[in-house]
Scaffold this active site. Structure first.
Site, PDB file in Angstrom:
ATOM      1  N   ASP A 107       0.840  -1.204   0.000  1.00  0.00           N
ATOM      2  CA  ASP A 107       0.000   0.000   0.000  1.00  0.00           C
ATOM      3  C   ASP A 107       0.878   1.260   0.000  1.00  0.00           C
ATOM      4  O   ASP A 107       0.581   2.233  -0.694  1.00  0.00           O
ATOM      5  CB  ASP A 107      -0.912  -0.017   1.228  1.00  0.00           C
ATOM      6  CG  ASP A 107      -1.638  -1.346   1.353  1.00  0.00           C
ATOM      7  OD1 ASP A 107      -2.484  -1.640   0.503  1.00  0.00           O
ATOM      8  OD2 ASP A 107      -1.311  -2.106   2.279  1.00  0.00           O
ATOM      9  N   HIS A 130      -4.599  -3.465   6.157  1.00  0.00           N
ATOM     10  CA  HIS A 130      -4.440  -3.723   4.715  1.00  0.00           C
ATOM     11  C   HIS A 130      -5.823  -4.098   4.175  1.00  0.00           C
ATOM     12  O   HIS A 130      -6.146  -5.268   3.965  1.00  0.00           O
ATOM     13  CB  HIS A 130      -3.429  -4.845   4.490  1.00  0.00           C
ATOM     14  CG  HIS A 130      -3.296  -5.237   3.045  1.00  0.00           C
ATOM     15  ND1 HIS A 130      -2.894  -4.359   2.070  1.00  0.00           N
ATOM     16  CD2 HIS A 130      -3.528  -6.415   2.410  1.00  0.00           C
ATOM     17  CE1 HIS A 130      -2.884  -4.982   0.903  1.00  0.00           C
ATOM     18  NE2 HIS A 130      -3.273  -6.228   1.082  1.00  0.00           N
TER      19      HIS A 130
HETATM   20  P1  NAD Z   1      -1.553 -18.418  -4.601  1.00  0.00           P
HETATM   21  O1  NAD Z   1      -2.873 -19.104  -4.492  1.00  0.00           O
HETATM   22  O2  NAD Z   1      -0.913 -18.273  -5.935  1.00  0.00           O
HETATM   23  O3  NAD Z   1      -0.487 -19.198  -3.686  1.00  0.00           O
HETATM   24  C1  NAD Z   1      -0.770 -19.505  -2.372  1.00  0.00           C
HETATM   25  C2  NAD Z   1      -0.027 -20.767  -2.055  1.00  0.00           C
HETATM   26  O4  NAD Z   1      -0.138 -21.012  -0.655  1.00  0.00           O
HETATM   27  C3  NAD Z   1      -0.582 -22.002  -2.772  1.00  0.00           C
HETATM   28  O5  NAD Z   1       0.466 -22.641  -3.496  1.00  0.00           O
HETATM   29  C4  NAD Z   1      -1.081 -22.881  -1.632  1.00  0.00           C
HETATM   30  O6  NAD Z   1      -0.897 -24.270  -1.884  1.00  0.00           O
HETATM   31  C5  NAD Z   1      -0.198 -22.401  -0.485  1.00  0.00           C
HETATM   32  N1  NAD Z   1      -0.705 -22.680   0.861  1.00  0.00           N
HETATM   33  C6  NAD Z   1      -1.990 -22.653   1.282  1.00  0.00           C
HETATM   34  N2  NAD Z   1      -2.048 -23.017   2.580  1.00  0.00           N
HETATM   35  C7  NAD Z   1      -0.772 -23.209   2.991  1.00  0.00           C
HETATM   36  C8  NAD Z   1      -0.195 -23.614   4.215  1.00  0.00           C
HETATM   37  N3  NAD Z   1      -0.931 -23.874   5.295  1.00  0.00           N
HETATM   38  N4  NAD Z   1       1.148 -23.757   4.275  1.00  0.00           N
HETATM   39  C9  NAD Z   1       1.909 -23.509   3.210  1.00  0.00           C
HETATM   40  N5  NAD Z   1       1.420 -23.159   2.004  1.00  0.00           N
HETATM   41  C10 NAD Z   1       0.085 -23.006   1.897  1.00  0.00           C
HETATM   42  O7  NAD Z   1      -1.680 -17.015  -3.849  1.00  0.00           O
HETATM   43  P2  NAD Z   1      -0.718 -15.741  -3.931  1.00  0.00           P
HETATM   44  O8  NAD Z   1      -1.154 -14.888  -5.061  1.00  0.00           O
HETATM   45  O9  NAD Z   1       0.703 -16.170  -3.842  1.00  0.00           O
HETATM   46  O10 NAD Z   1      -1.185 -14.980  -2.599  1.00  0.00           O
HETATM   47  C11 NAD Z   1      -0.938 -15.537  -1.337  1.00  0.00           C
HETATM   48  C12 NAD Z   1      -1.623 -14.725  -0.255  1.00  0.00           C
HETATM   49  O11 NAD Z   1      -1.076 -13.402  -0.216  1.00  0.00           O
HETATM   50  C13 NAD Z   1      -3.126 -14.518  -0.460  1.00  0.00           C
HETATM   51  O12 NAD Z   1      -3.795 -14.610   0.794  1.00  0.00           O
HETATM   52  C14 NAD Z   1      -3.225 -13.092  -0.985  1.00  0.00           C
HETATM   53  O13 NAD Z   1      -4.496 -12.527  -0.740  1.00  0.00           O
HETATM   54  C15 NAD Z   1      -2.136 -12.442  -0.171  1.00  0.00           C
HETATM   55  N6  NAD Z   1      -1.641 -11.159  -0.661  1.00  0.00           N
HETATM   56  C16 NAD Z   1      -1.353 -10.201   0.283  1.00  0.00           C
HETATM   57  C17 NAD Z   1      -0.842  -8.977  -0.124  1.00  0.00           C
HETATM   58  C18 NAD Z   1      -0.532  -7.906   0.897  1.00  0.00           C
HETATM   59  O14 NAD Z   1      -0.244  -6.755   0.485  1.00  0.00           O
HETATM   60  N7  NAD Z   1      -0.551  -8.146   2.209  1.00  0.00           N
HETATM   61  C19 NAD Z   1      -0.606  -8.730  -1.473  1.00  0.00           C
HETATM   62  C20 NAD Z   1      -0.892  -9.733  -2.401  1.00  0.00           C
HETATM   63  C21 NAD Z   1      -1.414 -10.947  -1.986  1.00  0.00           C
HETATM   64  C1  LMR Z   2      -3.464  -6.655  -2.742  1.00  0.00           C
HETATM   65  O1  LMR Z   2      -3.611  -5.644  -2.067  1.00  0.00           O
HETATM   66  O2  LMR Z   2      -3.153  -6.622  -3.944  1.00  0.00           O
HETATM   67  C2  LMR Z   2      -3.623  -8.024  -2.090  1.00  0.00           C
HETATM   68  O3  LMR Z   2      -3.991  -7.885  -0.746  1.00  0.00           O
HETATM   69  C3  LMR Z   2      -4.539  -8.923  -2.826  1.00  0.00           C
HETATM   70  C4  LMR Z   2      -5.979  -8.511  -2.649  1.00  0.00           C
HETATM   71  O4  LMR Z   2      -6.788  -9.375  -2.306  1.00  0.00           O
HETATM   72  O5  LMR Z   2      -6.295  -7.350  -2.874  1.00  0.00           O
END
Ligand code: NAD
Ligand code: LMR
Length: 340
Positions: free
Chosen positions: A159, A187
């Site tokens: 952010d 967030h």
């Molecule tokens: P994705 O689905 O591509 O990958 C997630 C992976 O986590 C999958 O491979 C899944 O098998 C694995 N997983 C699920 N449970 C697990 C566990 N208990 N232990 C280990 N691995 C596990 O998702 P992504 O795009 O990589 O996003 C991951 C997370 O990050 C999501 O919750 C998304 O919303 C979040 N995210 C947060 C931000 C932020 O700014 N805070 C930004 C982007 C994404």
């Molecule tokens: C983001 O801010 O891009 C991530 O938290 C993914 C989402 O769900 O928005």
């Protein structure tokens, strides 16, 4: 050559990891003289895909990679780790809010908090990326009573970077011209991107933009950028999230060079925020630590926005209270930050 540091990454076969692992291995996290051992965690059905990622890491022949291991359980995966990126969790789809993931993802973080407590280095630094990141970090930290709550943080650096990038773009400035942007709170769409302290080319940012644009366009654009990306890409942000996670952890470990950055950290009550919730504050990082910036002027407009996002975090905490062991309450409420 330095001793290798152990870096755990959960969700290692997922989209964010497909960028972050290669950045860590290339030395973008800790520098070109710091070897790393990668401890990669996934759930059993994703282990085959994870093996493919490992093949690619090996095929890069990164000079800094001193070892790679894969794990389908956090007890082995977090053994002796110095740094933990908790990325593995379900991402939201179109039309969902991040808080909709709370019940589903929360239980992942209670188990991982316990495993970090029992098996990680006593100095481990933890960044929660999996959504809803702030409350997941609260759950992980509260389930790790032998570690300092301040070792558990959540990611609002994405952010923060969005706030810098979008402002720079609006003013045809460079991102490096923008300083002292602050993200307060969760967030989530209630986050508050605050420009009252920000400067662009050393002049007040708010004097260079239209107030209506700031309130009605800029703030919601930054706060809802994640949803806009999901709408456009059909998948949530991945490369920018990986970059933000690197920025967060690199600054925490190596220092932010005097710059103000945003990190979601356990609140010590600063700025009237509920103690213990993982709230995004302006921080300065130095000597391997972060310090919440004190004395930021808070206008009536800002106070209302900061309170709204605080209330949301308190509500989220209420929704997962069964995952917060009661005996850690006192320690969490006693957390105090060095101040900058
Ligand atoms: P994705 O689905 O591509 O990958 C997630 C992976 O986590 C999958 O491979 C899944 O098998 C694995 N997983 C699920 N449970 C697990 C566990 N208990 N232990 C280990 N691995 C596990 O998702 P992504 O795009 O990589 O996003 C991951 C997370 O990050 C999501 O919750 C998304 O919303 C979040 N995210 C947060 C931000 C932020 O700014 N805070 C930004 C982007 C994404
Ligand atoms: C983001 O801010 O891009 C991530 O938290 C993914 C989402 O769900 O928005």
């Amino acid at each position: 050559m330095k001793q290798p540091l152990r870096i755990a990454v959960t969700g290692a076969a997922g989209a964010i990891s497909y960028t972050i692992l290669f950045k860590i291995a290339a030395g973008e996290l800790l520098g070109k003289d710091q070897p790393v051992i990668l401890q990669l965690l996934e759930i059993p059905p994703a282990m085959k895909a994870l093996n493919g990622v490992v093949m690619e890491l090996i095929d890069c022949a990164f000079p800094l990679v001193a070892g790679i291991s894969t794990h389908d359980n956090p007890e082995d995966g977090f053994k002796d780790v110095d740094v933990a990126f908790l990325i593995g969790a379900r991402p939201r789809g179109p039309g969902m809010e991040r808080a909709d993931l709370l019940k589903e993802n929360a239980k992942i973080f209670s188990g991982q908090g316990k495993a970090l407590n029992n098996f990680a280095s006593r100095q481990v630094r933890v960044l929660v990326v999996g959504n809803p990141a702030n409350t997941n970090a609260l759950i992980a930290g509260r389930n790790a009573p032998d570690l300092d709550p301040r070792q558990f943080t959540a990611m609002t650096r994405l952010d923060h970077n969005r706030a810098v990038g979008i402002l720079a773009n609006h003013l045809s400035a460079a991102p490096t011209d923008v300083e002292n942007v602050i993200i307060w709170g969760n967030h989530s769409p209630t986050q508050y991107p605050d420009l009252h302290k920000a400067t662009v080319k050393d002049l007040p940012a708010l004097a260079q933009v239209d107030r209506t644009w700031y309130e009605n366009d800029y703030i919601p654009t930054v706060a809802k950028r994640g949803a806009a990306i999901i709408d456009a890409r059909g998948a949530s942000s991945a490369a920018s999230a990986a970059q933000a996670a690197i920025d967060h952890m690199r600054d925490w470990m190596l220092g932010s060079g005097g710059k103000v950055v945003s990190m979601a950290v356990p609140s010590d009550g600063s700025y009237g925020i509920a103690s213990g919730v993982i709230y995004s504050y302006p921080v300065v990082c130095a000597d391997g630590d972060y310090r919440v910036l004190q004395g930021v002027p808070v206008s009536d407009f800002s106070r209302g926005k900061m309170a709204e996002t605080n209330h949301e975090l308190v509500d989220e905490r209420g929704a997962i209270v069964d995952l917060l062991p009661a005996e850690t309450e006192v320690k969490f409420n006693a957390v105090s930050h060095p101040t900058a």
